[in-house]
Structures are given as structure tokens and as C-alpha cells.
Design an enzyme around this catalytic site. Structure first.
Site, PDB file in Angstrom:
ATOM      1  N   TYR B 149       4.633  -0.222   4.603  1.00 52.19           N
ATOM      2  CA  TYR B 149       4.386   0.304   3.254  1.00 52.19           C
ATOM      3  C   TYR B 149       4.623   1.813   3.212  1.00 52.19           C
ATOM      4  O   TYR B 149       5.343   2.319   2.347  1.00 52.19           O
ATOM      5  CB  TYR B 149       2.946  -0.021   2.867  1.00 52.19           C
ATOM      6  CG  TYR B 149       2.476   0.550   1.553  1.00 52.19           C
ATOM      7  CD1 TYR B 149       2.833  -0.038   0.348  1.00 52.19           C
ATOM      8  CD2 TYR B 149       1.631   1.659   1.521  1.00 52.19           C
ATOM      9  CE1 TYR B 149       2.373   0.475  -0.858  1.00 52.19           C
ATOM     10  CE2 TYR B 149       1.165   2.177   0.320  1.00 52.19           C
ATOM     11  CZ  TYR B 149       1.547   1.583  -0.864  1.00 52.19           C
ATOM     12  OH  TYR B 149       1.092   2.096  -2.052  1.00 52.19           O
ATOM     13  N   LYS B 153       7.549   3.881   1.204  1.00 59.26           N
ATOM     14  CA  LYS B 153       7.252   4.940   0.231  1.00 59.26           C
ATOM     15  C   LYS B 153       8.018   6.221   0.577  1.00 59.26           C
ATOM     16  O   LYS B 153       8.537   6.891  -0.325  1.00 59.26           O
ATOM     17  CB  LYS B 153       5.742   5.205   0.180  1.00 59.26           C
ATOM     18  CG  LYS B 153       4.940   4.087  -0.483  1.00 59.26           C
ATOM     19  CD  LYS B 153       5.259   3.940  -1.975  1.00 59.26           C
ATOM     20  CE  LYS B 153       4.393   2.914  -2.670  1.00 59.26           C
ATOM     21  NZ  LYS B 153       4.817   2.673  -4.067  1.00 59.26           N
TER      22      LYS B 153
END
Lengths: 334, 334
Positions: B149, B153
């Protein structure tokens, strides 16, 4: 050990290939097979001691990566890239090769199954960084690229970190200094003059200097750069933790220091061939690059390079000029 | 001004929507249209003063991004994401939505033509960072994510920087603190207890504390987070230069400080509802997060948040509990 080199036809690929043939050991193990790949099939060298294959493939093509790893190379050296200026002009092409191509390679390894987890050594670049710079750039300086090329290299590094963290590959990204002295003809790269102001005078040719001689830059010889890849191919990676991108060591020198080293090696006659030719565009681009890096992590891991610019010039004379200068550079050249 | 919110059905999307309806101005201009998009069509609020549309779309789907920008929203608020735990388990899904979806959105804008260059406000995360951390994390701390994750990002941030540098979009990435106090039911997120130990006792329910009370963390209220997006939607971006990812301000508090704030607001009865329930797995995950950030760039740009954890609790009471606590939390709860 079976080594696959993607981007084998370029300058660095040829240097790495030659270094392997000269000493076919990686991390104490014998290299027995070498697969050379580039957009056009590289020249396969004669190598009685091992197996060599050479083929053409486009890493940005759809089926290419799976085919390249069909016989499960133990080490993948990934040099294939759309270079800086090209990636800046051809936005889609840069992302297709530098990001999507690298991701496709990682996916091919992941999808191969049978616990295949090769060492991947990726050619990244100090172009991942952008100004403002401190005088000496620390290892943990935050990437903030000023080009699409630099952006694409950081993205590839992040993918390699994540796939490595997940145990899908065993990756190392090498952020390379400018390769000096780059053999061959002068080219249009903004960094070209760093090599040109040494390479041309050494053979009696004039060279233009587009920036002030106070400009500081970070250099490593082609021989050192090939050595970085072979060291990374054989080293232990456990101590890297989750930070698998390494700033490679280099030699920090101003242009004035480069010129003094040239004087020491080749005399005043060579220096006289360097003509100041200020180019604000080149000066602006070069001003966006760092000139000095700590590179202490890489040094602690055993990566080594030249200790002076004179050494860099001597490597060039040994590796490219047969070990000796041609007849003294003539004052009256041009 | 026409605002498109992608991921509008989530907690943050609903808070942002409500804030716009309550005060439909962005950077001094009036908001006249609102497009709400999520995997399932969000509830379209009643808004006599402007035009609202709500539809379903999957950012990871092939045609979705081009359709979403068909009527050229001036501001795109991009909240759509596969969240941390999900992206860690479902590797492909995380990359498909968090990387490919964001890239598809950027490409759709780039391909739109007619000099379309909307403001994009992207929900990034402080999960882009990984340990080791200094006591106070500076704005230029290097991203080194410990999750897929966080990796996704940073990649999205890099793409937004590059597309913005090229003038293809006008992007800002907001690295959000943990949202406290998150309204609703307890959930399985590792960070859930930071909200739970306040939210549940405030309504007389017990709450488990899985980490030592010395654990320090970085908080902002849902109201502040919505404010970050609306501020970023209207601010001038010229001063951002090429660094368009901003660490959002927050409130640094230890769990003990959170508990003291709860005592000040709701009394000892509320504190007594917090039960230590050490969970080494949660403690380990939380130990990989930073607890204090400088966020000086964002503050200088006008982003603001709460000054104390008591303020954060008061925001929760105002926005979620109708402005007053229910009957005093009973000692005998459970």
C-alpha cells in the site's frame, strides 16, 4: 551460475560481459552460462569455458519477459532503458520500457512458480535525486526527480523493493554515477562533455567545455561500473533490509580538478585543446545534478571505485587506448 | 467550480461532500456542481443550490477514467484506494487500483486535449514512510514504505509529480495522518484502537488497548482531513515547485495523552472502560509507524488541524454525538 544480461549490447552491457569472460566467478561460484539480450541481438562472444546465447527482445513487448527467464537464470542484470533525454521527449515510450518493462520482468519472475527467486541487479541512476542538494548528499536523501527518466527509475526501485520484501525476487538497485570516461564518439547527452574534455584531448582532438570549471560532478569509470554489477550479483542481500537501492560510490571532482588530472597525465598540450564554449542550457541541466555523495552504505557493502580522477584517466588509457597515449597531443590541432 | 470526488462513498468522501454542501466555496469561487463516484453509486444528497450527480465506476476498469472526466471537472478529489491490509493480501488488486487506476486517471486527463488541466487532490498516506524514524520526522524524510500500500502511494505521488511537472495536470498529494476519532463501529484495522479507546468509552462501551500507553501516534480529526482536501483544492500550487506531496499536519500524542484527554472531557468513568489487552502483532505493526511529523511545509501553505487531543475529542462529540455526551459512562458497563 547462469547470468542473463538485458540491455547487453550497450556500453555497460559489453563491459560487464567482458568482465565476466575475463573472470567467470560471481560471489565465489563459477559462471557457466551467459544469456545476452538487447533490442537487436548482441554479438555472442567466443567463450569455450561456458555457454553463451544471444537474442533480440523488447522488454516493453508483451511476451518477452517470460521467454527471457524460461531457463531460469540465477542472476538477472537489467540494464535496458530508454535514456534520459529520450524519455523526456517520448513520454509514453519512457514509461512503457522503464516502468512497464521492469514491472513485466518482475511479474514474469513472480508467475514462474517453483520458488524461482533470482538475484536481480537493476541499473538505476542518481537522476532519482533533484535539487536543492546539500554539499554532500547522504544515503537517505529523499528522491525528488526532475525528469521523467528519474521518476521512472524511482518507480522501478520501489517495485523492486516491494517484490523483494514479498520474497518474489532478490533485488538490488544500483544508482550509478556518471560513467567517465565514456568510450566512443562525442554524443549529444548533456553530460557528454564530462568525458569529452578528457577523451578528445587524450587523442589530440579539441573538446568544448560548456560549463564553468567550478562545476562539481560524481564520476566512476566504466570498469568500476561493471564491477558494481558483478559485486551486486554475488553479495549477500540480507543486510540490505527493505532498502535495496544503493547510491554507488564515485569520485567527486570539479571540472578544474578533471583538467588538472589531465595535465598530470597528458601534459599542457592536452589542456590547450579544451575550448571554453559556455552553453546556458547545458549549464542549467547540469546544475540540477548532485556533485558529491556519501555512498557510505555501498562502500560498507564492499563496492569500490577510483580514488582520484587521475586513476579514472589511467583506466581509460588502459582499457580503451591500449595502455599508452598516442603521440603527444599537438598544440596545433584544429 | 465543478468538483469530482472519486471514492465518495467512504468516510472521508462523505465528510468532504458534507463540508462542500455546508460551504460551497473553493479558493473563493462558488461550487456549482458535484460529481460523486464510487464502486457503488453514492447516495446523492439533496442540494438545491447546485447540481449533483452520483454514479458507480471502478477506477481499475478500462473505460472508467475517461468517462469520469467527460464533463471536465475543475477539481478532482481522488480518494479511491484498496486499503492497507487488503493491498498487502491482494497484491494484484492493490497495484491494479492504487497504481494502474491512478495512472489511468492521469492518462485520461492528458488525453482529453483542449488544454484541460484540472486540480487533482490525491489521498496519499504517511505509510509512504518506514522505520527507522527520527523523533520528529522532517518534511524531506525519504519514503521507504514497508507495505505494498505504501509503495503504491509513493508511486502514485511520483506519477502526479511528473504529470504536473509536464503541465498535464495540477496535482497535490496529501499524506494523511491517522483519522481520529474515526466514526462508526470498531474495525479490524491495526490502527483501529487509536479511535476505539476514545469512541467506545464516550458512549459507555468498553474498549481494548493492545499496545503500551507510551505509544506515540499522529492524529487529525475527520473534520480536519476534509478541510485538508478543500484547502488543497483551492490553494495556489506555484510555490510547491516539483514537490507536490505534502505531509499533512496532525497532533502527536501518546496513548497515555489520549487517555488523559478523555479523562478531561468525559471523566474517570470513561477511562475505566479501557482494558489493557496486549497484542504483540498489533504492537509490531504500529511500531513501524512514525508518531511525530514536522509538517512545516503544509502549515506554511495554510493547512491547519487540532492543537490538542481534547480538541479532537470535542470535534467527535460535535460532529458524531450531536454536541453532547450521552449519560455519563457507567462504571458497571459490561
Amino acid at each position: 551460475v547462469h547470468i542473463l544480461i538485458i540491455g547487453a549490447a550497450g556500453m555497460l552491457g559489453r563491459k560487464i560481459t567482458a568482465a565476466i569472460l575475463a573472470d567467470p566467478t560471481i560471489g565465489g561460484r563459477t559462471v557457466t552460462a551467459l544469456s545476452l539480450v538487447d533490442l537487436m541481438a548482441p554479438q555472442a562472444p567466443d567463450w569455450p569455458a561456458g555457454r553463451v546465447s544471444a537474442k533480440a527482445a523488447d522488454l516493453g513487448g508483451s511476451a518477452a519477459p517470460a521467454e527471457l527467464i524460461e531457463d531460469r537464470p540465477d542472476v538477472i542484470i537489467h540494464l535496458a532503458a530508454v535514456v534520459s533525454a529520450d524519455a523526456e521527449v517520448h513520454f509514453d515510450k519512457g514509461y512503457r520500457v522503464n516502468v512497464d518493462g521492469t514491472r513485466a520482468l518482475l511479474e514474469a519472475v513472480r508467475q514462474a512458480g517453483d520458488a524461482y527467486c533470482p538475484r536481480l541487479v537493476f541499473a538505476s541512476s542518481l537522476a532519482v535525486f533533484g535539487p536543492p542538494f546539500p554539499n554532500r548528499i547522504p544515503d537517505d536523501f529523499a528522491p525528488a526527480p526532475r525528469t521523467s527518466y528519474g521518476t521512472q527509475k524511482v518507480i522501478a526501485e520501489l517495485l523492486i523493493n516491494d517484490y523483494s520484501r514479498k520474497g518474489m525476487i532478490d533485488g538490488v538497485s544500483l544508482r550509478l554515477p556518471t560513467i567517465s570516461i565514456r568510450p566512443g564518439k562525442p554524443n549529444a547527452a548533456a553530460s557528454g562533455f564530462f568525458s569529452g574534455i578528457i577523451r578528445e584531448p587524450l587523442i589530440g582532438q579539441p573538446a568544448a567545455l560548456p560549463v564553468p570549471d567550478t562545476t562539481r560532478h560524481w564520476h566512476a569509470s566504466p570498469r568500476s561500473a561493471a564491477g558494481f554489477f558483478l559485486h551486486a550479483a554475488g553479495m549477500h542481500t540480507a543486510s540490505l533490509g527493505h532498502r535495496r537501492a544503493l547510491n554507488m560510490p564515485g569520485l567527486s571532482a570539479t571540472v578544474a580538478e578533471q583538467i588538472e588530472a589531465l595535465r598530470a597525465v597528458a601534459g599542457q598540450g592536452a589542456i590547450d585543446l579544451i575550448r571554453p564554449a559556455p552553453d546556458p542550457l547545458v549549464a542549467d541541466i547540469v546544475g540540477g545534478w548532485g556533485g558529491d555523495y556519501e555512498a557510505s552504505r555501498a562502500r560498507a557493502l564492499g563496492f569500490t571505485t577510483e580514488g582520484s580522477f587521475e586513476d579514472i584517466i589511467k583506466v581509460h588509457i588502459e582499457d580503451e587506448l591500449g595502455g599508452a597515449l598516442p603521440r603527444p597531443a599537438a598544440h596545433q590541432a584544429n
